[in-house]
Design a protein around this motif. Structure first.
Motif, short mmCIF file in Angstrom:
data_model
loop_
_atom_site.label_atom_id
_atom_site.label_comp_id
_atom_site.label_asym_id
_atom_site.label_seq_id
_atom_site.Cartn_x
_atom_site.Cartn_y
_atom_site.Cartn_z
N ARG A 104 0.82 -1.21 0.00
CA ARG A 104 0.00 0.00 0.00
C ARG A 104 0.86 1.27 0.00
O ARG A 104 0.58 2.22 -0.70
N GLU A 105 1.92 1.24 0.79
CA GLU A 105 2.81 2.41 0.87
C GLU A 105 3.44 2.71 -0.50
O GLU A 105 3.51 3.87 -0.90
N ASP A 132 0.73 4.16 -2.70
CA ASP A 132 0.43 5.53 -2.29
C ASP A 132 1.48 6.49 -2.84
O ASP A 132 1.15 7.59 -3.30
N GLY A 161 0.56 9.09 -5.93
CA GLY A 161 0.35 10.39 -5.31
C GLY A 161 0.04 11.47 -6.33
O GLY A 161 0.37 11.37 -7.51
#
Length: 118
Positions: free
Chosen positions: A2-3, A6, A10
């Protein structure tokens, strides 16, 4: 996972990665190409992308120093997907705006009528 998604997905990262995937690019050129980004946000996003191994930063020993950013092989692997995503967003932007407006009309809270006092 997920990081990583993200970071790559972004608001500003996509434009930066697309621009840097075509070859070395300077800070000022990124500032011009990524519409709406502030200098501070560009700096923070560049640092994060460099930290995640998606950009390489090269400082040329000149006066004043010249800094260039280049996408890493890992970031270049994303190029086609990011371009496809931006084209999809451009093709569907009108439909998305219309859907949002319809949703907002349908879900708008009723306006309270003022009460009359006697």
């Amino acid at each position: 996972m997920r990081e990583a998604l993200d970071r790559v997905g972004g608001k500003w990262s996509i434009g930066i990665l697309i621009a840097a995937s075509t070859g070395p690019i300077r800070f000022t050129e990124l500032e011009r190409r990524v519409e709406g980004i502030s200098r501070r946000m560009l700096t923070l996003t560049l640092r994060n992308l460099e930290r995640d191994g998606l950009l390489l930063r090269h400082v040329h020993a000149t006066v004043p120093p010249r800094v260039e950013y280049t996408a890493t092989p890992m970031a270049r692997e994303l190029y086609e997907s990011l371009v496809a995503l931006t084209h999809w967003a451009e093709r569907h932007s009108d439909a998305i705006s219309a859907a949002r407006a319809a949703y907002d009309r349908e879900h708008q809270a009723p306006v309270a009528k003022p009460t009359q006092s006697t």
